[in-house]
Write a protein that holds these residues in place. Structure first.
Motif, short mmCIF file in Angstrom:
data_model
loop_
_atom_site.label_atom_id
_atom_site.label_comp_id
_atom_site.label_asym_id
_atom_site.label_seq_id
_atom_site.Cartn_x
_atom_site.Cartn_y
_atom_site.Cartn_z
N ILE A 101 -4.18 -2.12 -5.58
CA ILE A 101 -5.32 -1.69 -6.37
C ILE A 101 -5.29 -0.19 -6.56
CG2 ILE A 101 -7.84 -1.50 -6.42
CD1 ILE A 101 -8.00 -4.11 -4.91
N THR A 102 -5.42 0.24 -7.79
CA THR A 102 -5.52 1.67 -8.11
C THR A 102 -6.98 1.98 -8.46
OG1 THR A 102 -3.26 1.78 -8.95
CG2 THR A 102 -4.78 3.51 -9.65
N HIS A 151 -7.14 5.13 -0.38
CA HIS A 151 -7.28 6.27 -1.29
C HIS A 151 -7.97 7.45 -0.62
CE1 HIS A 151 -6.30 3.29 -4.37
NE2 HIS A 151 -6.20 4.26 -5.25
N ALA A 203 -4.55 -5.87 -1.57
CA ALA A 203 -5.43 -4.70 -1.75
C ALA A 203 -4.61 -3.43 -1.93
CB ALA A 203 -6.37 -4.56 -0.55
N GLY A 204 -3.40 -3.41 -1.42
CA GLY A 204 -2.56 -2.23 -1.55
C GLY A 204 -2.11 -1.95 -2.96
N ALA A 254 -8.96 -0.87 -0.26
CA ALA A 254 -8.32 0.08 -1.19
C ALA A 254 -8.96 1.45 -1.08
CB ALA A 254 -8.43 -0.45 -2.62
N TRP A 255 -10.28 1.49 -0.90
CA TRP A 255 -10.95 2.79 -0.75
C TRP A 255 -10.40 3.54 0.46
CZ3 TRP A 255 -13.83 4.84 3.25
CH2 TRP A 255 -14.41 6.09 2.99
N GLY A 276 0.80 -1.22 0.00
CA GLY A 276 0.00 0.00 0.00
C GLY A 276 0.83 1.27 0.00
N GLN A 326 -11.25 -6.40 -0.85
CA GLN A 326 -10.08 -5.65 -1.30
C GLN A 326 -10.46 -4.24 -1.75
OE1 GLN A 326 -8.07 -7.96 -4.32
NE2 GLN A 326 -6.96 -9.17 -2.80
#
Length: 298
Positions: free
Chosen positions: A281-282, A255, A278-279, A251-252, A10, A247
């Motif tokens: 994920i963009t 962000h 999950a880290g 991720a949300w 992440g 995930q």
């Protein structure tokens, strides 16, 4: 620091002046492996291999069992920031697994117990678990303690070198504001995509450089609490990305604010690996706009 060849899951952020992976590990669920110590040690070692260098524990997790596992599995050259918690004690045989231990003398005793079970001379960060907000236990009788009295003993132990930095958990916005002059490294409150009642507190933490470490990051840990994975918007985004909804929920959080550190817990290595993944994920601007459109008072 982690192994130079292992990226921090992440990315990285600051915790008590240390740079750590934004995805850490919450060790509470290791209690489930009480009868399989080798599996618990293997899980902690796998977390380190994945670049995790921030582990959250407490003496009252498994009545010292979890701290003992962390002590055995984590080595000095892993450079892991171990965060513990005081304000509650184990309650074997009681109606709940823990009981509040809010008095200053209880806080000091708990720090000493954590030091002994972890086998270290200083705990890098100790969270003062209040009972300002739920879910969980409410303070009654002599467990209703003014935060200034608690901070006095926490600061004294920091000055003595027993703890490196002070955090807060289950804390109200008012209590956090009162505590700021003491120097607060992090805040742990229940917070997730479907439980965003602490946005004002999160904004204060961003402004003051305080790490935000949400527990129950996927909701649903108590009866009646919504689960992130049941949210239709999260499910739709997960389907579009071909990723598990869990995930997307993690991720949300990453962000949503730059000071967010995650400590998802599990007793399963495959689940640990999925949480760490999950880290990677963009979420693009359009996807974030879709997710952020949810009400913030749910």
């Amino acid at each position: 620091m982690t192994n130079s060849e292992t990226p921090r899951p992440g990315g990285s952020a600051s915790l008590a002046g240390r740079t750590v992976s934004r995805i850490g590990y919450g060790a509470m669920q290791l209690e489930r492996l009480r009868d399989d110590r080798s599996a618990a040690i293997a899980l902690l070692r796998r977390a380190v291999e994945l670049g995790v260098d921030h582990i959250d524990t407490a003496q009252f997790y498994g009545d010292g069992l979890v701290n003992d596992l962390v002590r055995e599995a984590i080595r000095p050259d892993d450079h892991v920031v171990v965060v513990s918690k005081v304000g509650a004690d184990s309650n074997p045989g009681g109606p709940a697994r823990i009981r509040l231990a809010q008095r200053p003398d209880e806080l000091r005793a708990s720090v000493e117990n954590n030091l002994e079970s972890l086998g270290i001379e200083q705990i890098p960060v100790v969270n003062l678990r209040r009972a300002d907000v739920g879910p969980g236990l409410s303070a009654e009788g002599d467990q209703i303690v003014d935060i200034d009295d608690q901070l006095e003993v926490m600061i004294a132990m920091r000055d003595e070198g027993k703890i490196g930095a002070i955090g807060l958990s289950a804390v109200s916005l008012e209590s956090l504001r009162r505590a700021l002059p003491a120097g607060i490294a992090c805040v742990q409150n229940a917070y997730s995509y479907v439980a965003r009642g602490d946005e004002q507190m999160l904004a204060l933490c961003v402004a003051d450089g305080i790490a935000w470490v949400p527990f129950f990051p996927l909701g649903g840990a108590f009866p009646g609490l919504p689960k992130v994975t049941d949210d239709p918007t999260v499910q739709a985004v997960a389907q579009s990305l071909d990723r598990p909804a869990s995930q997307v929920g993690l991720a949300w959080l990453l962000h949503h604010a730059p000071n967010v550190l995650l400590i998802p817990g599990t007793s399963d290595i495959a689940h640990l690996e999925a949480n760490v993944a999950a880290g990677a994920i963009t979420l693009d601007a359009a996807t974030l706009a879709t997710l952020d459109h949810q009400p913030t008072d749910i």
